[in-house]
Design a protein around this motif. Structure first.
Motif, mmCIF file in Angstrom:
data_model
loop_
_atom_site.group_PDB
_atom_site.id
_atom_site.type_symbol
_atom_site.label_atom_id
_atom_site.label_comp_id
_atom_site.label_asym_id
_atom_site.label_seq_id
_atom_site.Cartn_x
_atom_site.Cartn_y
_atom_site.Cartn_z
ATOM 1 N N LYS A 68 -24.785 0.535 63.078
ATOM 2 C CA LYS A 68 -26.216 0.667 63.370
ATOM 3 C C LYS A 68 -26.683 2.118 63.322
ATOM 4 O O LYS A 68 -25.987 3.018 63.797
ATOM 5 C CB LYS A 68 -26.528 0.082 64.752
ATOM 6 N N ASN A 69 -27.854 2.302 62.729
ATOM 7 C CA ASN A 69 -28.510 3.621 62.676
ATOM 8 C C ASN A 69 -27.617 4.703 62.073
ATOM 9 O O ASN A 69 -27.647 5.858 62.494
ATOM 10 C CB ASN A 69 -28.971 4.058 64.069
ATOM 11 N N LEU A 70 -26.826 4.316 61.092
ATOM 12 C CA LEU A 70 -25.840 5.237 60.525
ATOM 13 C C LEU A 70 -26.478 6.513 59.964
ATOM 14 O O LEU A 70 -26.041 7.626 60.285
ATOM 15 C CB LEU A 70 -25.031 4.526 59.432
ATOM 16 N N ASP A 71 -27.498 6.354 59.148
ATOM 17 C CA ASP A 71 -28.110 7.525 58.512
ATOM 18 C C ASP A 71 -28.743 8.470 59.535
ATOM 19 O O ASP A 71 -28.622 9.697 59.416
ATOM 20 C CB ASP A 71 -29.139 7.092 57.464
ATOM 21 N N LYS A 72 -29.401 7.909 60.536
ATOM 22 C CA LYS A 72 -29.999 8.745 61.588
ATOM 23 C C LYS A 72 -28.914 9.475 62.368
ATOM 24 O O LYS A 72 -29.062 10.652 62.710
ATOM 25 C CB LYS A 72 -30.825 7.880 62.542
ATOM 26 N N ARG A 73 -27.828 8.798 62.632
ATOM 27 C CA ARG A 73 -26.727 9.393 63.404
ATOM 28 C C ARG A 73 -26.001 10.472 62.600
ATOM 29 O O ARG A 73 -25.545 11.472 63.159
ATOM 30 C CB ARG A 73 -25.765 8.302 63.857
ATOM 31 N N PRO A 126 -27.770 9.289 48.837
ATOM 32 C CA PRO A 126 -27.753 9.957 50.146
ATOM 33 C C PRO A 126 -27.775 8.996 51.338
ATOM 34 O O PRO A 126 -27.344 9.361 52.432
ATOM 35 C CB PRO A 126 -29.014 10.817 50.119
ATOM 36 N N GLU A 127 -28.248 7.764 51.138
ATOM 37 C CA GLU A 127 -28.359 6.815 52.237
ATOM 38 C C GLU A 127 -27.233 5.782 52.210
ATOM 39 O O GLU A 127 -26.449 5.721 51.261
ATOM 40 C CB GLU A 127 -29.721 6.124 52.194
ATOM 41 N N ASN A 128 -27.178 4.992 53.274
ATOM 42 C CA ASN A 128 -26.109 4.000 53.423
ATOM 43 C C ASN A 128 -26.690 2.623 53.713
ATOM 44 O O ASN A 128 -26.264 1.941 54.648
ATOM 45 C CB ASN A 128 -25.162 4.445 54.535
ATOM 46 N N LYS A 129 -27.649 2.223 52.906
ATOM 47 C CA LYS A 129 -28.329 0.946 53.109
ATOM 48 C C LYS A 129 -27.888 -0.125 52.112
ATOM 49 O O LYS A 129 -28.243 -1.286 52.258
ATOM 50 C CB LYS A 129 -29.839 1.148 53.016
ATOM 51 N N ASP A 130 -27.169 0.276 51.095
ATOM 52 C CA ASP A 130 -26.720 -0.643 50.044
ATOM 53 C C ASP A 130 -25.209 -0.548 49.941
ATOM 54 O O ASP A 130 -24.658 0.550 49.804
ATOM 55 C CB ASP A 130 -27.375 -0.266 48.714
ATOM 56 N N HIS A 134 -21.845 13.919 54.164
ATOM 57 C CA HIS A 134 -23.270 13.687 54.399
ATOM 58 C C HIS A 134 -23.909 14.868 55.126
ATOM 59 O O HIS A 134 -25.079 15.185 54.905
ATOM 60 C CB HIS A 134 -23.488 12.416 55.242
ATOM 61 N N ASN A 135 -23.124 15.511 56.005
ATOM 62 C CA ASN A 135 -23.659 16.602 56.825
ATOM 63 C C ASN A 135 -22.548 17.616 57.116
ATOM 64 O O ASN A 135 -22.006 17.674 58.215
ATOM 65 C CB ASN A 135 -24.230 16.037 58.131
ATOM 66 N N GLY A 141 -25.848 14.432 63.718
ATOM 67 C CA GLY A 141 -24.529 14.976 64.041
ATOM 68 C C GLY A 141 -23.847 14.262 65.190
ATOM 69 O O GLY A 141 -23.145 14.887 65.988
ATOM 70 N N ASP A 142 -24.046 12.961 65.294
ATOM 71 C CA ASP A 142 -23.469 12.153 66.365
ATOM 72 C C ASP A 142 -21.947 12.084 66.197
ATOM 73 O O ASP A 142 -21.437 11.384 65.326
ATOM 74 C CB ASP A 142 -24.078 10.754 66.319
ATOM 75 N N GLU A 143 -21.213 12.801 67.050
ATOM 76 C CA GLU A 143 -19.758 12.888 66.922
ATOM 77 C C GLU A 143 -19.063 11.556 67.169
ATOM 78 O O GLU A 143 -17.980 11.298 66.629
ATOM 79 C CB GLU A 143 -19.218 13.943 67.894
ATOM 80 N N SER A 144 -19.666 10.683 67.968
ATOM 81 C CA SER A 144 -19.047 9.390 68.255
ATOM 82 C C SER A 144 -18.970 8.507 67.011
ATOM 83 O O SER A 144 -18.200 7.545 66.958
ATOM 84 C CB SER A 144 -19.822 8.659 69.363
ATOM 85 N N LEU A 145 -19.752 8.862 66.017
ATOM 86 C CA LEU A 145 -19.803 8.087 64.777
ATOM 87 C C LEU A 145 -18.453 8.089 64.061
ATOM 88 O O LEU A 145 -18.058 7.077 63.461
ATOM 89 C CB LEU A 145 -20.886 8.671 63.857
#
Length: 203
Positions: free
Chosen positions: A82-87, A45-49, A122-123, A91-95
């Motif tokens: 940066k801060n991909l999972d939080k974004r 579920p995460e994007n850290k690796d 992811h969402n 629902g940060d559309e700029s992502l």
């Protein structure tokens, strides 16, 4: 058949339900979706690796045939956001546009459709998927004077905030609020695939 000769059924609750029921009969689509849900929601579920990102990006590239021939630079690019999972959760559309634009070697790429799929998986309730079939259907229903549901140019659908706003306009205008963005995506995709087949072949 030319585009102007095609007559698509008007969007109604009944039409959407018909195509969603059709979706459920396609074993390849439903099983791929089930596999992707397991991968994105349970296993990674995460994007850290970078290895997790590689598996997810490769699976999307394969299942959706997004034609990315070098997936590793894409995975590294995603890892560096940066801060991909939080974004994603917010629902940060700029992502989407940030994730889509990448330089591979000396070539600048814009993997826009892939980026919408990566965020959506992811969402899915917040990030609708852009696809050429979806684009064609939205443009078709907005071309007439009678059912002009939004104001946009086709090229503007490649800006994600505009694309999502147009989709929400479509949803509201035709009274389809009972369906979430994921369901609307499936309906529009199947409708587009039926009426705007690529090279007259099902794929």
């Amino acid at each position: 058949m030319k585009m102007e000769e095609r007559v698509l059924p008007k969007p109604t609750i009944q039409e959407v339900e018909k195509y969603l029921a059709q979706w459920d009969t396609f074993e390849n689509y439903t099983l791929q979706e089930k596999a992707l849900n397991k991968l994105f929601f349970e296993l990674s579920p995460e994007n850290k690796d970078v290895s997790d990102i590689l598996i997810k990006a490769s699976s999307l590239n394969d299942f959706y045939s997004t034609n990315i021939f070098s997936i590793y630079p894409v995975a590294k690019h995603i890892l560096g956001i940066k801060n991909l999972d939080k974004r994603l959760k917010a629902g940060d559309e700029s992502l989407v546009n940030e994730l889509a634009k990448i330089t591979i070697g000396e070539k600048k790429k814009n993997f826009y459709s892939f980026a919408t799929k990566y965020c959506s998986h992811h969402n899915p309730e917040v990030f609708p998927i852009y696809d050429s079939y979806v684009e064609k259907v939205l443009c078709y229903f907005n071309k007439g004077k009678e059912d002009k549901f939004s104001i946009f140019k086709r090229s503007e659908l490649k800006d994600y905030s505009t694309f999502k706003a147009v989709l929400l306009d479509f949803q509201k205008y035709f009274g389809l609020e009972k369906f979430n963005l994921k369901e609307l995506d499936r309906y529009l995709w199947l409708l587009g695939k039926e009426y705007f087949p690529r090279d007259n072949k099902k794929n």
